[in-house]
Design a protein around this motif. Structure first.
Motif, PDB file in Angstrom:
ATOM      1  N   THR A  10      12.619  73.968  62.724  1.00 59.94           N
ATOM      2  CA  THR A  10      13.892  73.258  62.628  1.00 59.94           C
ATOM      3  C   THR A  10      13.850  72.213  61.539  1.00 59.94           C
ATOM      4  N   ALA A  11      12.754  71.462  61.455  1.00 58.78           N
ATOM      5  CA  ALA A  11      12.635  70.429  60.426  1.00 58.78           C
ATOM      6  C   ALA A  11      12.588  71.046  59.045  1.00 58.78           C
ATOM      7  N   LEU A  12      11.849  72.152  58.913  1.00 57.60           N
ATOM      8  CA  LEU A  12      11.759  72.810  57.616  1.00 57.60           C
ATOM      9  C   LEU A  12      13.108  73.297  57.139  1.00 57.60           C
ATOM     10  N   LEU A  13      13.829  73.992  58.009  1.00 57.86           N
ATOM     11  CA  LEU A  13      15.122  74.531  57.608  1.00 57.86           C
ATOM     12  C   LEU A  13      16.135  73.436  57.353  1.00 57.86           C
ATOM     13  N   GLY A  14      16.000  72.329  58.071  1.00 55.19           N
ATOM     14  CA  GLY A  14      16.928  71.221  57.841  1.00 55.19           C
ATOM     15  C   GLY A  14      16.770  70.659  56.458  1.00 55.19           C
ATOM     16  N   GLY A  15      15.533  70.668  55.903  1.00 59.62           N
ATOM     17  CA  GLY A  15      15.335  70.126  54.577  1.00 59.62           C
ATOM     18  C   GLY A  15      15.596  71.138  53.488  1.00 59.62           C
ATOM     19  N   ALA A  16      15.193  72.407  53.727  1.00 54.30           N
ATOM     20  CA  ALA A  16      15.287  73.403  52.673  1.00 54.30           C
ATOM     21  C   ALA A  16      16.642  74.078  52.630  1.00 54.30           C
ATOM     22  N   ALA A  17      17.294  74.222  53.765  1.00 55.20           N
ATOM     23  CA  ALA A  17      18.615  74.848  53.818  1.00 55.20           C
ATOM     24  C   ALA A  17      19.421  74.090  54.855  1.00 55.20           C
ATOM     25  N   ALA A  18      20.090  73.042  54.411  1.00 54.91           N
ATOM     26  CA  ALA A  18      20.677  72.066  55.330  1.00 54.91           C
ATOM     27  C   ALA A  18      21.724  72.673  56.246  1.00 54.91           C
ATOM     28  N   LEU A  19      22.261  73.824  55.911  1.00 50.78           N
ATOM     29  CA  LEU A  19      23.310  74.392  56.735  1.00 50.78           C
ATOM     30  C   LEU A  19      22.784  75.099  57.960  1.00 50.78           C
ATOM     31  N   VAL A 230      -6.947  65.696  63.557  1.00 52.17           N
ATOM     32  CA  VAL A 230      -6.305  65.748  62.245  1.00 52.17           C
ATOM     33  C   VAL A 230      -5.644  64.399  62.005  1.00 52.17           C
ATOM     34  N   HIS A 231      -6.027  63.722  60.919  1.00 54.34           N
ATOM     35  CA  HIS A 231      -5.456  62.411  60.595  1.00 54.34           C
ATOM     36  C   HIS A 231      -4.169  62.584  59.785  1.00 54.34           C
ATOM     37  N   HIS A 232      -4.241  63.374  58.708  1.00 61.11           N
ATOM     38  CA  HIS A 232      -3.071  63.716  57.903  1.00 61.11           C
ATOM     39  C   HIS A 232      -3.493  64.786  56.916  1.00 61.11           C
ATOM     40  N   ILE A 233      -2.523  65.306  56.151  1.00 53.81           N
ATOM     41  CA  ILE A 233      -2.827  66.246  55.071  1.00 53.81           C
ATOM     42  C   ILE A 233      -2.233  65.709  53.782  1.00 53.81           C
ATOM     43  N   GLU A 234      -2.752  66.187  52.657  1.00 53.55           N
ATOM     44  CA  GLU A 234      -2.230  65.817  51.332  1.00 53.55           C
ATOM     45  C   GLU A 234      -2.143  67.061  50.468  1.00 53.55           C
ATOM     46  N   PRO A 235      -0.983  67.369  49.847  1.00 58.57           N
ATOM     47  CA  PRO A 235       0.273  66.615  49.979  1.00 58.57           C
ATOM     48  C   PRO A 235       0.881  66.786  51.371  1.00 58.57           C
ATOM     49  N   GLN A 236       1.693  65.820  51.764  1.00 58.21           N
ATOM     50  CA  GLN A 236       2.283  65.797  53.102  1.00 58.21           C
ATOM     51  C   GLN A 236       3.793  65.894  52.967  1.00 58.21           C
ATOM     52  N   ASP A 237       4.372  67.077  53.284  1.00 60.70           N
ATOM     53  CA  ASP A 237       5.827  67.195  53.253  1.00 60.70           C
ATOM     54  C   ASP A 237       6.407  67.488  54.632  1.00 60.70           C
ATOM     55  N   MET A 238       5.542  67.602  55.638  1.00 58.43           N
ATOM     56  CA  MET A 238       5.951  67.758  57.027  1.00 58.43           C
ATOM     57  C   MET A 238       5.041  66.901  57.890  1.00 58.43           C
ATOM     58  N   PRO A 239       5.476  66.452  59.058  1.00 64.77           N
ATOM     59  CA  PRO A 239       4.590  65.679  59.931  1.00 64.77           C
ATOM     60  C   PRO A 239       3.382  66.511  60.347  1.00 64.77           C
ATOM     61  N   SER A 240       2.236  65.857  60.506  1.00 66.58           N
ATOM     62  CA  SER A 240       1.060  66.507  61.067  1.00 66.58           C
ATOM     63  C   SER A 240       0.702  65.803  62.370  1.00 66.58           C
ATOM     64  N   PHE A 241      -0.061  66.497  63.202  1.00 66.07           N
ATOM     65  CA  PHE A 241      -0.379  66.007  64.534  1.00 66.07           C
ATOM     66  C   PHE A 241      -1.874  66.188  64.788  1.00 66.07           C
ATOM     67  N   PRO A 242      -2.429  65.562  65.826  1.00 65.79           N
ATOM     68  CA  PRO A 242      -3.880  65.600  66.008  1.00 65.79           C
ATOM     69  C   PRO A 242      -4.491  66.993  66.072  1.00 65.79           C
ATOM     70  N   ASN A 243      -3.725  67.987  66.541  1.00 62.99           N
ATOM     71  CA  ASN A 243      -4.309  69.325  66.691  1.00 62.99           C
ATOM     72  C   ASN A 243      -3.527  70.427  65.973  1.00 62.99           C
ATOM     73  N   TRP A 244      -2.620  70.072  65.065  1.00 61.45           N
ATOM     74  CA  TRP A 244      -1.930  71.092  64.281  1.00 61.45           C
ATOM     75  C   TRP A 244      -1.175  70.451  63.123  1.00 61.45           C
TER      76      TRP A 244
END
Length: 312
Positions: A10-19, A230-244
């Motif tokens: 949902t987050a991905l599609l909201g940013g890449a294809a807002a409709l 998991v602390h974070h990823i780089e580059p970071q364009d989506m939220p990351s979480f401790p186990n994914w």
């Protein structure tokens, strides 16, 4: 699809294809028509680019009723995960799959009596451009008056993929993969002691997308030693979480490899030494409850040793 994967898509599609808005499957669109409103279109021609094929289909809806009517469009894609935009129009919902292609319901426009509105539907097929033309059938548009239980009219359309040399004659059938061909590679990671006593380490990870099976994002599950996250990823364009986390960079082209950094952490008080073995497993995210299988699940995971060291 799990709640976690739904949130990512949902987050991905909201940013890449807002409709577009991801939704649970809706009731099947009716095949019968009631008349009074017509929809007409011609073939869709997709042009080759360095990121697959793109094109726009014009669909004209005419209101032959004596009163103004609002309409919705129900669109069956010619290829999986290819629908991109609608203009004019409003929010869209992913209803269901037909032959691994999405059926999408989009809010349309209010059309005055005796008038027409032309909708421009954008499509993007993420497949390697060929030096020969291709053809795909199965595309379809239904027009449903607002509040109606049945479509007023429907029409199919043919999709042509122009060759890289500009040709459209004698097209070959386009056959899209239905199973992904993913792989992931990582390596041993060292977590270094930080000034506050915690541990942090960087691990380069490479993900490969082998074919053109439809997905919107790639998600990575992390199984890590106790206390390691998991602390974070780089580059970071989506939220990351401790186990994914989600692989950055959006949609992949067939054969594309992407390398990024995953940072792992452990809390203060974690002793130096071997902490254990971690595993990352990558999978594709496509549609609610119907994420694609992979042709070779064995290379969808990578294991690695995790070591903690004190500052020198």
């Amino acid at each position: 699809m799990t709640t976690r994967t739904t949130r990512v898509a949902t987050a991905l599609l909201g940013g890449a294809a807002a409709l577009l808005t991801l939704a649970a499957p809706a009731a099947a669109a009716p095949s019968a028509t009631t008349g009074g409103i017509d929809v007409t279109t011609q073939r869709l021609v997709l042009e080759p680019t360095d990121q697959g094929y793109v094109g726009t289909l014009a669909a004209t809806v005419t209101n032959r009723k004596p009163t103004a009517t609002s309409v919705n469009l129900v669109i069956t894609e010619p290829a999986g995960a290819s629908f991109a935009t609608i203009e004019p129009g409003g929010a869209c919902l992913y209803d269901r799959l037909v032959g691994n292609r999405l059926v999408i319901s989009c809010m349309g426009e209010r059309i005055e009596a005796g008038r027409s509105v032309t909708f421009r539907l954008g499509f993007h097929v993420w497949t390697t451009a060929r030096d020969y033309p291709m053809v795909a059938g199965g595309g379809r548009i239904e027009v449903v008056p607002d509040g109606a239980a049945q479509a007023a009219d429907a029409t199919g359309f043919t999709t042509l993929f122009r060759s890289t040399t500009g040709g459209l004659r004698k097209p070959r059938p386009y056959v899209q993969a239905t199973e992904t061909d993913l792989s992931i590679r990582g390596g041993a990671v060292t977590l270094n002691r930080q000034p506050d006593g915690s541990l942090l380490g960087r691990m380069p990870v490479t993900v490969r997308y082998g074919n053109d099976a439809p997905t919107f994002s790639l998600n990575v599950e992390a199984a890590l030693p106790s206390g390691v996250d998991v602390h974070h990823i780089e580059p970071q364009d989506m939220p990351s979480f401790p186990n994914w986390f989600t692989v950055p960079g959006g949609r992949f082209m067939p054969g594309e490899e992407r390398t990024f950094d995953v940072f792992l952490s452990a809390p203060a008080g974690t002793p130096a030494g071997e902490l254990g073995t971690g595993t990352f497993t990558v999978s594709g995210s496509y549609f609610w409850g119907a994420d694609p299988r992979d042709v070779d699940p064995a290379d969808n995971s990578t294991s690695f040793a995790v070591t903690a060291v004190d500052a020198s």
